[in-house]
Scaffold this motif. Sequence first.
Motif, PDB file in Angstrom:
ATOM      1  N   SER A  44     -28.059 -17.234 -61.078  1.00 20.58           N
ATOM      2  CA  SER A  44     -29.439 -16.815 -60.852  1.00 20.58           C
ATOM      3  C   SER A  44     -30.383 -18.011 -61.030  1.00 20.58           C
ATOM      4  N   VAL A  45     -31.619 -17.812 -60.678  1.00 17.96           N
ATOM      5  CA  VAL A  45     -32.646 -18.846 -60.801  1.00 17.96           C
ATOM      6  C   VAL A  45     -32.865 -19.212 -62.270  1.00 17.96           C
ATOM      7  N   GLY A  46     -32.649 -18.257 -63.168  1.00 15.67           N
ATOM      8  CA  GLY A  46     -32.887 -18.487 -64.587  1.00 15.67           C
ATOM      9  C   GLY A  46     -31.998 -19.555 -65.202  1.00 15.67           C
ATOM     10  N   ILE A  47     -30.815 -19.757 -64.675  1.00 15.15           N
ATOM     11  CA  ILE A  47     -29.895 -20.744 -65.255  1.00 15.15           C
ATOM     12  C   ILE A  47     -30.414 -22.175 -65.061  1.00 15.15           C
ATOM     13  N   PRO A  48     -30.746 -22.601 -63.842  1.00 14.75           N
ATOM     14  CA  PRO A  48     -31.298 -23.958 -63.725  1.00 14.75           C
ATOM     15  C   PRO A  48     -32.654 -24.114 -64.424  1.00 14.75           C
ATOM     16  N   VAL A  49     -33.424 -23.042 -64.487  1.00 18.96           N
ATOM     17  CA  VAL A  49     -34.703 -23.113 -65.204  1.00 18.96           C
ATOM     18  C   VAL A  49     -34.436 -23.335 -66.696  1.00 18.96           C
ATOM     19  N   GLY A  50     -33.434 -22.650 -67.240  1.00 16.54           N
ATOM     20  CA  GLY A  50     -33.060 -22.842 -68.643  1.00 16.54           C
ATOM     21  C   GLY A  50     -32.578 -24.265 -68.902  1.00 16.54           C
ATOM     22  N   PHE A  51     -31.754 -24.805 -68.012  1.00 17.81           N
ATOM     23  CA  PHE A  51     -31.324 -26.198 -68.152  1.00 17.81           C
ATOM     24  C   PHE A  51     -32.513 -27.147 -68.016  1.00 17.81           C
ATOM     25  N   THR A  80     -46.231 -31.176 -78.803  1.00 22.32           N
ATOM     26  CA  THR A  80     -45.950 -29.828 -79.305  1.00 22.32           C
ATOM     27  C   THR A  80     -46.533 -28.776 -78.375  1.00 22.32           C
ATOM     28  N   ALA A  81     -47.740 -28.996 -77.895  1.00 22.87           N
ATOM     29  CA  ALA A  81     -48.374 -28.043 -76.976  1.00 22.87           C
ATOM     30  C   ALA A  81     -47.591 -27.934 -75.674  1.00 22.87           C
ATOM     31  N   ILE A  82     -47.128 -29.060 -75.165  1.00 23.84           N
ATOM     32  CA  ILE A  82     -46.322 -29.034 -73.937  1.00 23.84           C
ATOM     33  C   ILE A  82     -45.043 -28.236 -74.169  1.00 23.84           C
ATOM     34  N   MET A  83     -44.374 -28.498 -75.287  1.00 18.55           N
ATOM     35  CA  MET A  83     -43.124 -27.807 -75.580  1.00 18.55           C
ATOM     36  C   MET A  83     -43.339 -26.310 -75.756  1.00 18.55           C
ATOM     37  N   LEU A  84     -44.400 -25.938 -76.467  1.00 18.40           N
ATOM     38  CA  LEU A  84     -44.707 -24.522 -76.649  1.00 18.40           C
ATOM     39  C   LEU A  84     -45.028 -23.846 -75.318  1.00 18.40           C
ATOM     40  N   ALA A  85     -45.749 -24.537 -74.455  1.00 22.72           N
ATOM     41  CA  ALA A  85     -46.075 -23.972 -73.138  1.00 22.72           C
ATOM     42  C   ALA A  85     -44.807 -23.728 -72.325  1.00 22.72           C
ATOM     43  N   VAL A  86     -43.881 -24.668 -72.369  1.00 18.94           N
ATOM     44  CA  VAL A  86     -42.626 -24.521 -71.627  1.00 18.94           C
ATOM     45  C   VAL A  86     -41.833 -23.325 -72.162  1.00 18.94           C
ATOM     46  N   TYR A  87     -41.631 -23.279 -73.464  1.00 16.78           N
ATOM     47  CA  TYR A  87     -40.826 -22.204 -74.040  1.00 16.78           C
ATOM     48  C   TYR A  87     -41.512 -20.845 -73.923  1.00 16.78           C
ATOM     49  N   PHE A  88     -42.794 -20.771 -74.236  1.00 11.61           N
ATOM     50  CA  PHE A  88     -43.469 -19.489 -74.125  1.00 11.61           C
ATOM     51  C   PHE A  88     -43.579 -19.050 -72.669  1.00 11.61           C
ATOM     52  N   GLY A  89     -43.738 -20.004 -71.761  1.00 10.28           N
ATOM     53  CA  GLY A  89     -43.750 -19.656 -70.336  1.00 10.28           C
ATOM     54  C   GLY A  89     -42.440 -19.014 -69.914  1.00 10.28           C
ATOM     55  N   TYR A  90     -41.333 -19.570 -70.395  1.00 10.41           N
ATOM     56  CA  TYR A  90     -40.017 -19.018 -70.082  1.00 10.41           C
ATOM     57  C   TYR A  90     -39.858 -17.623 -70.692  1.00 10.41           C
ATOM     58  N   ILE A  91     -40.201 -17.480 -71.956  1.00  8.49           N
ATOM     59  CA  ILE A  91     -40.053 -16.197 -72.635  1.00  8.49           C
ATOM     60  C   ILE A  91     -40.968 -15.136 -72.010  1.00  8.49           C
ATOM     61  N   PHE A  95     -34.163 -27.562 -71.295  1.00  7.16           N
ATOM     62  CA  PHE A  95     -33.480 -28.541 -72.140  1.00  7.16           C
ATOM     63  C   PHE A  95     -33.807 -29.957 -71.694  1.00  7.16           C
ATOM     64  N   ALA A  96     -33.879 -30.169 -70.384  1.00  8.45           N
ATOM     65  CA  ALA A  96     -34.218 -31.491 -69.867  1.00  8.45           C
ATOM     66  C   ALA A  96     -35.624 -31.894 -70.311  1.00  8.45           C
ATOM     67  N   VAL A  97     -36.565 -30.962 -70.262  1.00  6.06           N
ATOM     68  CA  VAL A  97     -37.934 -31.244 -70.712  1.00  6.06           C
ATOM     69  C   VAL A  97     -37.932 -31.583 -72.196  1.00  6.06           C
ATOM     70  N   THR A  98     -37.134 -30.851 -72.975  1.00  8.76           N
ATOM     71  CA  THR A  98     -37.044 -31.126 -74.411  1.00  8.76           C
ATOM     72  C   THR A  98     -36.543 -32.536 -74.657  1.00  8.76           C
ATOM     73  N   PHE A  99     -35.460 -32.920 -73.994  1.00  8.89           N
ATOM     74  CA  PHE A  99     -34.914 -34.267 -74.165  1.00  8.89           C
ATOM     75  C   PHE A  99     -35.899 -35.327 -73.679  1.00  8.89           C
ATOM     76  N   LEU A 100     -36.596 -35.038 -72.601  1.00  8.86           N
ATOM     77  CA  LEU A 100     -37.589 -35.984 -72.088  1.00  8.86           C
ATOM     78  C   LEU A 100     -38.722 -36.186 -73.091  1.00  8.86           C
ATOM     79  N   LEU A 101     -39.216 -35.106 -73.671  1.00 11.05           N
ATOM     80  CA  LEU A 101     -40.298 -35.224 -74.645  1.00 11.05           C
ATOM     81  C   LEU A 101     -39.841 -35.979 -75.897  1.00 11.05           C
ATOM     82  N   VAL A 102     -38.612 -35.741 -76.316  1.00 12.78           N
ATOM     83  CA  VAL A 102     -38.078 -36.493 -77.457  1.00 12.78           C
ATOM     84  C   VAL A 102     -37.990 -37.972 -77.104  1.00 12.78           C
ATOM     85  N   ALA A 103     -37.517 -38.275 -75.903  1.00 15.16           N
ATOM     86  CA  ALA A 103     -37.414 -39.671 -75.477  1.00 15.16           C
ATOM     87  C   ALA A 103     -38.785 -40.332 -75.410  1.00 15.16           C
ATOM     88  N   VAL A 104     -39.777 -39.618 -74.914  1.00 18.84           N
ATOM     89  CA  VAL A 104     -41.136 -40.156 -74.851  1.00 18.84           C
ATOM     90  C   VAL A 104     -41.657 -40.426 -76.259  1.00 18.84           C
TER      91      VAL A 104
END
Length: 95
Positions: free
Chosen positions: A54-61, A22-33, A64-73
């Motif tokens: 723009s750079v923001g599009i691959p960062v946004g994808f 949860t902390a990792i996910m929050l850090a990723v999302y809050f870092g982006y926001i 999602f990749a980090v989210t799927f990775l954390l779910v898989a873990v």
Amino acid sequence: MLANPAFQSLVRARRRFAWALTAIMLAVYFGYILTLAFRPALLGRQLTLGQPMSVGIPVGFGMFAVTFLLVAVYVHRTNTVYDQRISDLKQGAEK
């Protein structure tokens, strides 16, 4: 069952692991926001000159990749570690 030290250990381990993810996910999302809020030009920069992406599009994808990775873990750990410990606890309780 609730007083069983092995059960309490399992609960603590699962809770600690879930909070870490949860902390990792929050850090990723809050870092982006926060980047969008305070440094929008950083994510708005063109990825390649002359191209509209723009750079923001691959960062946004990537988010999602980090989210799927954390779910898989989480699913992998649950299926390999926690389910086995739960099964052992159930077998011990049946005896």
